[in-house]
Scaffold this motif. Structure first.
Motif, PDB file in Angstrom:
ATOM      1  N   SER A  40       0.833  -1.205   0.000  1.00 36.48           N
ATOM      2  CA  SER A  40       0.000   0.000   0.000  1.00 36.48           C
ATOM      3  C   SER A  40       0.868   1.256   0.000  1.00 36.48           C
ATOM      4  CB  SER A  40      -0.921  -0.011   1.223  1.00 36.48           C
ATOM      5  OG  SER A  40      -1.687   1.174   1.292  1.00 36.48           O
ATOM      6  N   GLU A  41       1.950   1.248   0.785  1.00 30.76           N
ATOM      7  CA  GLU A  41       2.819   2.421   0.865  1.00 30.76           C
ATOM      8  C   GLU A  41       3.496   2.706  -0.466  1.00 30.76           C
ATOM      9  OE1 GLU A  41       2.775  -0.094   2.921  1.00 30.76           O
ATOM     10  OE2 GLU A  41       1.867   0.844   4.701  1.00 30.76           O
ATOM     11  N   ARG A  42       4.017   1.653  -1.115  1.00 35.48           N
ATOM     12  CA  ARG A  42       4.696   1.843  -2.399  1.00 35.48           C
ATOM     13  C   ARG A  42       3.713   2.270  -3.481  1.00 35.48           C
ATOM     14  NH1 ARG A  42       9.159  -3.067  -2.988  1.00 35.48           N
ATOM     15  NH2 ARG A  42      10.467  -2.434  -1.204  1.00 35.48           N
ATOM     16  N   LEU A  43       2.508   1.732  -3.417  1.00 32.53           N
ATOM     17  CA  LEU A  43       1.508   2.124  -4.402  1.00 32.53           C
ATOM     18  C   LEU A  43       1.152   3.595  -4.244  1.00 32.53           C
ATOM     19  CD1 LEU A  43      -0.434   1.493  -6.670  1.00 32.53           C
ATOM     20  CD2 LEU A  43      -2.060   0.620  -4.977  1.00 32.53           C
ATOM     21  N   SER A  44       0.975   4.049  -3.012  1.00 32.97           N
ATOM     22  CA  SER A  44       0.666   5.460  -2.778  1.00 32.97           C
ATOM     23  C   SER A  44       1.793   6.350  -3.290  1.00 32.97           C
ATOM     24  CB  SER A  44       0.442   5.714  -1.279  1.00 32.97           C
ATOM     25  OG  SER A  44      -0.750   5.119  -0.831  1.00 32.97           O
ATOM     26  N   ALA A  45       3.025   5.941  -3.020  1.00 33.59           N
ATOM     27  CA  ALA A  45       4.173   6.715  -3.493  1.00 33.59           C
ATOM     28  C   ALA A  45       4.212   6.763  -5.014  1.00 33.59           C
ATOM     29  CB  ALA A  45       5.470   6.118  -2.945  1.00 33.59           C
ATOM     30  N   PHE A  46       3.906   5.629  -5.672  1.00 39.28           N
ATOM     31  CA  PHE A  46       3.879   5.585  -7.137  1.00 39.28           C
ATOM     32  C   PHE A  46       2.802   6.529  -7.683  1.00 39.28           C
ATOM     33  CE2 PHE A  46       2.166   4.022 -11.110  1.00 39.28           C
ATOM     34  CZ  PHE A  46       3.291   3.741 -11.862  1.00 39.28           C
ATOM     35  N   LEU A  47       1.620   6.454  -7.098  1.00 41.65           N
ATOM     36  CA  LEU A  47       0.527   7.316  -7.549  1.00 41.65           C
ATOM     37  C   LEU A  47       0.907   8.787  -7.416  1.00 41.65           C
ATOM     38  CD1 LEU A  47      -2.444   5.407  -5.858  1.00 41.65           C
ATOM     39  CD2 LEU A  47      -1.998   5.545  -8.310  1.00 41.65           C
ATOM     40  N   GLU A  48       1.513   9.107  -6.305  1.00 38.22           N
ATOM     41  CA  GLU A  48       1.867  10.500  -6.043  1.00 38.22           C
ATOM     42  C   GLU A  48       2.902  11.016  -7.036  1.00 38.22           C
ATOM     43  OE1 GLU A  48       3.918  13.115  -2.440  1.00 38.22           O
ATOM     44  OE2 GLU A  48       2.996  11.165  -1.998  1.00 38.22           O
ATOM     45  N   SER A  49       3.964  10.248  -7.230  1.00 38.50           N
ATOM     46  CA  SER A  49       5.073  10.752  -8.052  1.00 38.50           C
ATOM     47  C   SER A  49       4.864  10.545  -9.540  1.00 38.50           C
ATOM     48  CB  SER A  49       6.382  10.076  -7.625  1.00 38.50           C
ATOM     49  OG  SER A  49       6.302   8.665  -7.840  1.00 38.50           O
ATOM     50  N   GLU A  50       4.226   9.438  -9.925  1.00 36.16           N
ATOM     51  CA  GLU A  50       4.146   9.084 -11.335  1.00 36.16           C
ATOM     52  C   GLU A  50       2.848   9.517 -12.019  1.00 36.16           C
ATOM     53  OE1 GLU A  50       6.727   7.883 -12.879  1.00 36.16           O
ATOM     54  OE2 GLU A  50       7.853   7.823 -11.011  1.00 36.16           O
ATOM     55  N   LEU A  51       1.768   9.615 -11.277  1.00 30.97           N
ATOM     56  CA  LEU A  51       0.486   9.947 -11.906  1.00 30.97           C
ATOM     57  C   LEU A  51      -0.010  11.350 -11.554  1.00 30.97           C
ATOM     58  CD1 LEU A  51      -1.793   6.773 -11.776  1.00 30.97           C
ATOM     59  CD2 LEU A  51      -0.766   7.859 -13.760  1.00 30.97           C
ATOM     60  N   LEU A  52       0.137  11.745 -10.293  1.00 30.94           N
ATOM     61  CA  LEU A  52      -0.543  12.950  -9.821  1.00 30.94           C
ATOM     62  C   LEU A  52       0.343  14.188  -9.766  1.00 30.94           C
ATOM     63  CD1 LEU A  52      -2.553  11.299  -6.897  1.00 30.94           C
ATOM     64  CD2 LEU A  52      -3.287  11.685  -9.260  1.00 30.94           C
ATOM     65  N   GLN A  53       1.632  13.998  -9.590  1.00 23.42           N
ATOM     66  CA  GLN A  53       2.515  15.124  -9.359  1.00 23.42           C
ATOM     67  C   GLN A  53       2.474  16.164 -10.468  1.00 23.42           C
ATOM     68  OE1 GLN A  53       3.953  16.985  -6.866  1.00 23.42           O
ATOM     69  NE2 GLN A  53       4.926  15.050  -6.232  1.00 23.42           N
ATOM     70  N   SER A  54       2.380  15.697 -11.697  1.00 27.08           N
ATOM     71  CA  SER A  54       2.428  16.616 -12.831  1.00 27.08           C
ATOM     72  C   SER A  54       1.054  17.010 -13.364  1.00 27.08           C
ATOM     73  CB  SER A  54       3.232  15.976 -13.972  1.00 27.08           C
ATOM     74  OG  SER A  54       2.624  14.771 -14.393  1.00 27.08           O
ATOM     75  N   ALA A  55       0.002  16.495 -12.739  1.00 26.74           N
ATOM     76  CA  ALA A  55      -1.344  16.787 -13.240  1.00 26.74           C
ATOM     77  C   ALA A  55      -1.705  18.253 -12.998  1.00 26.74           C
ATOM     78  CB  ALA A  55      -2.361  15.883 -12.561  1.00 26.74           C
ATOM     79  N   PRO A  56      -2.414  18.881 -13.920  1.00 25.07           N
ATOM     80  CA  PRO A  56      -2.858  20.267 -13.726  1.00 25.07           C
ATOM     81  C   PRO A  56      -3.785  20.371 -12.515  1.00 25.07           C
ATOM     82  CG  PRO A  56      -3.116  19.584 -16.004  1.00 25.07           C
ATOM     83  CD  PRO A  56      -2.802  18.357 -15.239  1.00 25.07           C
ATOM     84  N   PRO A  57      -3.918  21.553 -11.906  1.00 22.04           N
ATOM     85  CA  PRO A  57      -4.783  21.721 -10.734  1.00 22.04           C
ATOM     86  C   PRO A  57      -6.215  21.265 -10.975  1.00 22.04           C
ATOM     87  CG  PRO A  57      -3.396  23.660 -11.015  1.00 22.04           C
ATOM     88  CD  PRO A  57      -3.172  22.797 -12.222  1.00 22.04           C
ATOM     89  N   GLU A  58      -6.740  21.573 -12.169  1.00 24.25           N
ATOM     90  CA  GLU A  58      -8.123  21.198 -12.456  1.00 24.25           C
ATOM     91  C   GLU A  58      -8.314  19.687 -12.445  1.00 24.25           C
ATOM     92  OE1 GLU A  58      -6.217  23.070 -14.301  1.00 24.25           O
ATOM     93  OE2 GLU A  58      -7.038  25.096 -14.109  1.00 24.25           O
ATOM     94  N   VAL A  59      -7.266  18.954 -12.896  1.00 21.80           N
ATOM     95  CA  VAL A  59      -7.353  17.504 -12.925  1.00 21.80           C
ATOM     96  C   VAL A  59      -7.346  16.941 -11.500  1.00 21.80           C
ATOM     97  CG1 VAL A  59      -6.178  15.399 -13.647  1.00 21.80           C
ATOM     98  CG2 VAL A  59      -6.335  17.343 -15.202  1.00 21.80           C
ATOM     99  N   LEU A  60      -6.522  17.499 -10.660  1.00 23.45           N
ATOM    100  CA  LEU A  60      -6.499  17.068  -9.264  1.00 23.45           C
ATOM    101  C   LEU A  60      -7.862  17.285  -8.604  1.00 23.45           C
ATOM    102  CD1 LEU A  60      -3.045  18.533  -8.150  1.00 23.45           C
ATOM    103  CD2 LEU A  60      -3.561  16.178  -8.811  1.00 23.45           C
ATOM    104  N   VAL A  61      -8.495  18.389  -8.917  1.00 23.28           N
ATOM    105  CA  VAL A  61      -9.823  18.668  -8.365  1.00 23.28           C
ATOM    106  C   VAL A  61     -10.834  17.657  -8.886  1.00 23.28           C
ATOM    107  CG1 VAL A  61     -11.731  20.329  -8.338  1.00 23.28           C
ATOM    108  CG2 VAL A  61      -9.384  21.109  -7.972  1.00 23.28           C
ATOM    109  N   ASP A  62     -10.761  17.352 -10.191  1.00 27.56           N
ATOM    110  CA  ASP A  62     -11.662  16.350 -10.753  1.00 27.56           C
ATOM    111  C   ASP A  62     -11.558  15.026  -9.999  1.00 27.56           C
ATOM    112  OD1 ASP A  62     -12.596  18.088 -12.639  1.00 27.56           O
ATOM    113  OD2 ASP A  62     -11.309  17.366 -14.258  1.00 27.56           O
ATOM    114  N   LEU A  63     -10.318  14.605  -9.771  1.00 29.83           N
ATOM    115  CA  LEU A  63     -10.112  13.328  -9.095  1.00 29.83           C
ATOM    116  C   LEU A  63     -10.588  13.397  -7.646  1.00 29.83           C
ATOM    117  CD1 LEU A  63      -9.091  10.476  -9.137  1.00 29.83           C
ATOM    118  CD2 LEU A  63      -6.782  11.315  -8.720  1.00 29.83           C
ATOM    119  N   ARG A  64     -10.364  14.528  -6.992  1.00 33.89           N
ATOM    120  CA  ARG A  64     -10.831  14.683  -5.622  1.00 33.89           C
ATOM    121  C   ARG A  64     -12.347  14.555  -5.550  1.00 33.89           C
ATOM    122  NH1 ARG A  64      -8.706  13.563  -1.213  1.00 33.89           N
ATOM    123  NH2 ARG A  64     -10.604  12.319  -1.244  1.00 33.89           N
TER     124      ARG A  64
END
Length: 782
Positions: free
Chosen positions: A152-176
């Motif tokens: 679970s910890e490694r998956l969260s780290a992967f999601l954070e760095s590889e999928l979400l880190q570079s997403a535009p603000p609007e995309v982060l809001v959509d996912l939230r």
């Protein structure tokens, strides 16, 4: 991910493309590199993993794996005319110059991201067993499907760095929003296709990991003021003002937070987003800042009222607006300097203060509503809702029903189910006060529907609904729901927001049910608890004391009841009630009417032959401020007096009308509250036999007996005691001396002693104490 995972479906489809350029444009974890490795192994080619365009030759297969976050050089023009094939993997946020031109000339094909997801058929071919579990856990996302032991910890780290880190603000809001509501506006699906589908979260099994990673990314982003503003504005644009306000508060942009708070209905935000969100938002504004804003001060005052702290609300208003803010005459004066919004709120606050509305003040308040636009449904609805409480308190039920309908009209147009709930609750209360259980049940059902529409949980309102439903059941003969409520919910209920009419409602039904089905001690303890909660409110204290007297009367403890009534500080006392000066018909104060009725009830029991008593009761029955329940009780007293006067025809006629009305309205609780008198009336053969000829009346009497609210035989019928002997036994059980008994019943002391001798003989007792013990054992007294 293992690089040599064999996916025949993907491999064959990529090789089958006729275009020289094939691009796998997908987020991390979709299997792009694995697919390139398989193609490279097939052709014996090397994988070029750099930002620069790979070297190539005609008739050569070229494989280019563009690094994450890279800025690759352009595709050469020669690629468009050469016979070379090139397979490219990149992420959606990586811009590859020249690709659009290649696509336009039909020389390039971009693989649909969804194609890289594993479908059910492919999973069956790839995995030997556990296909259903794999698909549930992964949602078809290759990263998880081929790495089942990923922590679970490694998956969260992967999601954070590889999928979400570079997403535009609007995309982060959509996912939230997807995580919070299950729905979202997928304007940039390419950034998180592995996580969400068109109708919600794709990989539900890892929702907590996504949530944790997303919170971490958003928390990091809002450290940059521009990103914080972009994220907050996006939340607001998507209809999520709470998150927007909280972000602005976190970064210190209080003006922006206040702007959204005001646009999101201001003090009414509570009714659309719930008390927990409301409390968080108000706590997020510094006190010094909040006190400078009218809307925030009013919101804080409303919060205090909801917590039952009227004193704090008054202090807040005084601190911000001055002492005149707590002077209704100054607030509603024609030349008042207060805004219309403040005056509308102050009107609402008068209800919590249990303030008496004069006709002049009411007229002034009705002029206030004209200051609000016709489409300002929240303020207009709340005005009518406030006036509704005044009309209920003053027993003006026709006006109450009219303003309730107006309030409901505005609240429905405002799409405010929580406020609609309050109106339905009060409409049910009106019907219960009128003794109409059938109509009360309809309003109760409508209130429940409004509660189900709430997008949040409101525990106190759920308790109000439980109490309402329990009281409706109690009216029809079922006491269990109310007893359960009193056992499990009453402590939390009593510490929350309660309007005066609702408090009266709770006091009446709670004490009555406990007295009927538990004990007088339980009922008095219940009232004592409320006495402590409302220690600063003298009007509520009077209401509680009147209820206590009624409980004592129902327990046949009439001497104690008389002492309780006499101790109440009021201009209404026994002498004033029995003076027969015509005042009773003109009483309008709720508590004065209740006190006068309690004294009339006491007098009816003690001195039913008192000259003029019948006209006194008839006079108060004509008072238009009585509830129908109170009027019904008074009519039962008239029937009792008629029976004592041996006018059985009148007694039967009164009772027949009462029972027929109760049968029509589906209510028996009002009858049970007068069982002290009803038992003697019904046990009379000529009266009871007459009533039994009517099937609806017979059914009502059976319900009363089955519910335990009417004994199968009256107290006086047990052990052959006469009515006079039973009454004397009750009075000595209360500790009354012979002299007091003689004075109260209009007898000589010798006659009292004579009746006592008969009591001792019939009960087999030798003295007064044994007679009292026998009375308790037989259930004469509680």
């Amino acid at each position: 991910m293992q690089h040599l995972v064999h996916r025949p479906r993907v491999f064959d489809a990529l090789l089958a493309r006729r275009e020289p350029i094939v691009v796998l444009d997908a987020p991390a974890g979709m299997g792009k590199t694995s697919a390139l490795n398989e193609i490279a192994a097939h052709f014996g080619a090397e994988i070029h993993a750099d930002e620069t365009t790979p070297a190539w030759r005609p008739d050569q297969v070229c494989i280019w794996d563009i690094p994450p976050h890279g800025k690759p050089t352009a595709l050469p023009e020669a690629f468009l005319s050469a016979r070379a094939r090139i397979f490219i993997a990149k992420r959606p946020d990586t811009l590859l110059p020249g690709l659009s031109r290649a696509i336009a000339y039909g020389q390039a094909y971009v693989v649909d991201q969804a194609f890289l997801l594993i479908d059910q058929h492919e999973a069956t071919e790839i995995f030997a067993e556990g296909v259903a579990d794999i698909m549930h856990a992964s949602g078809g996302w290759p990263l998880i499907a081929f790495n089942p032991t990923l922590s679970s910890e490694r998956l969260s780290a992967f999601l954070e760095s590889e999928l979400l880190q570079s997403a535009p603000p609007e995309v982060l809001v959509d996912l939230r929003i997807v995580l919070d509501t299950g729905k979202g506006d997928f304007r940039e699906q390419s950034h998180f296709l592995p996580l969400v589908a068109e109708n919600g979260l794709r990989v539900k099994a890892i929702a907590s990991e996504i949530d944790r990673a997303l919170d971490a990314v958003i928390a990091e982003r809002i450290k940059v003021l521009a990103d914080a503003k972009a994220i907050a504005d996006s939340f607001a644009a998507h209809g999520h003002p709470i998150r927007a306000i909280e972000i602005f508060q976190r970064v210190g942009l209080y003006d922006s937070a206040l702007k959204i708070f005001t646009e999101a209905k201001g003090i009414f935000l509570l009714y659309f987003h719930g008390p927990e969100a409301y409390d968080r938002i108000l706590a997020g504004f510094p006190r010094s800042y909040a006190l400078q804003s009218e809307v925030l001060v009013l919101a804080l005052a409303l919060q205090a009222l909801k917590l039952g702290d009227v004193s704090r609300a008054r202090r807040l208003l005084a601190d911000r607006f001055g002492d005149l803010a707590n002077d209704p005459d100054a607030v509603f004066a024609q030349n008042a300097v207060f805004s219309r919004e403040f005056r509308a709120f102050r009107l609402l606050m008068l209800i919590y203060e249990d303030y008496f509305f004069s006709e002049k003040l009411l007229e002034t308040c009705f002029a206030l509503v004209a200051e609000f636009p016709l489409d300002d449904h929240l303020f207009r609805g709340s005005f009518y809702n406030s006036v509704l409480e005044f009309y209920i308190r003053n027993r003006r039920f026709a006006e109450a029903e009219e303003v309730a309908q107006r309030a409901m009209h505005h609240y429905e147009h405002a799409n405010a189910p929580m406020l609609c709930f309050y109106v339905s609750l009060h409409q049910a209360l009106i019907r219960l006060l009128m003794g109409d259980a059938l109509a009360a049940r309809k309003h109760s059902l409508r209130a429940a529907e409004s509660l189900r529409e709430l997008p949040f949980e409101s525990r106190n309102d759920q308790r109000l609904q439980l109490l309402l439903e329990a009281c409706v059941e109690y009216e029809t003969g079922r006491a269990e729901p109310l007893a359960r409520f009193l056992s499990l919910e009453i402590d939390d209920f009593s510490h929350s927001e309660i309007w005066p009419s609702l408090l009266e409602f709770a006091l009446h039904y709670g004490s009555q049910a406990l007295g009927d089905h538990f004990s007088t001690i339980a009922a008095r303890s219940f009232l004592d608890r409320w006495r402590v909660y409302q220690v600063s409110n003298r009007q509520f204290q009077a209401m509680i004391e009147i209820r206590e007297a009624a409980i004592l009367q129902n327990a046949n403890r009439w001497q104690e009841a008389s002492q309780c009534l006499a101790a109440i500080t009021s201009r209404i006392d026994r002498n004033r009630v029995v003076s027969n000066d015509g005042e009773l018909v003109h009483l309008h104060d709720r508590d004065e009417i209740a006190l006068a009725l309690a004294w009339l009830r006491q007098t009816t029991y003690e001195q039913p032959a008192r000259p003029g008593l019948e006209s006194l009761i008839e006079g108060i029955i004509g008072n238009r401020h009585l509830t129908d329940r109170q009027r019904l009780s008074a009519q039962i007293w008239l029937a009792y007096i008629a029976k004592r006067q041996r006018n059985l025809t009148r007694a039967r006629a009164i009772l027949q009308k009462i029972f027929e009305d109760c049968a029509r309205l589906g209510a028996i609780a009002p009858l049970s509250e007068e069982r002290v008198f009803l038992e003697e009336l019904i046990d009379n053969q000529r009266i009871g036999g007459f009533l039994a000829t009517s099937l609806p009346i017979r059914q009502i009497i059976r319900k009363l007996r089955d519910s335990g609210r009417l004994s199968s035989r009256s107290a006086g019928g047990r052990n052959d005691l006469s009515r006079r002997e039973s009454k004397i036994l009750l009075m000595i059980s209360e500790g009354a001396a012979n002299k007091f008994i003689a004075s109260t019943l209009g007898l000589s002391e010798a006659t009292v002693k004579f009746h006592l001798g008969n009591v001792y003989r019939k009960l087999g007792c030798r003295n007064r104490q044994e007679a009292i013990s026998a009375a308790r054992a037989l259930g004469f007294v509680s």
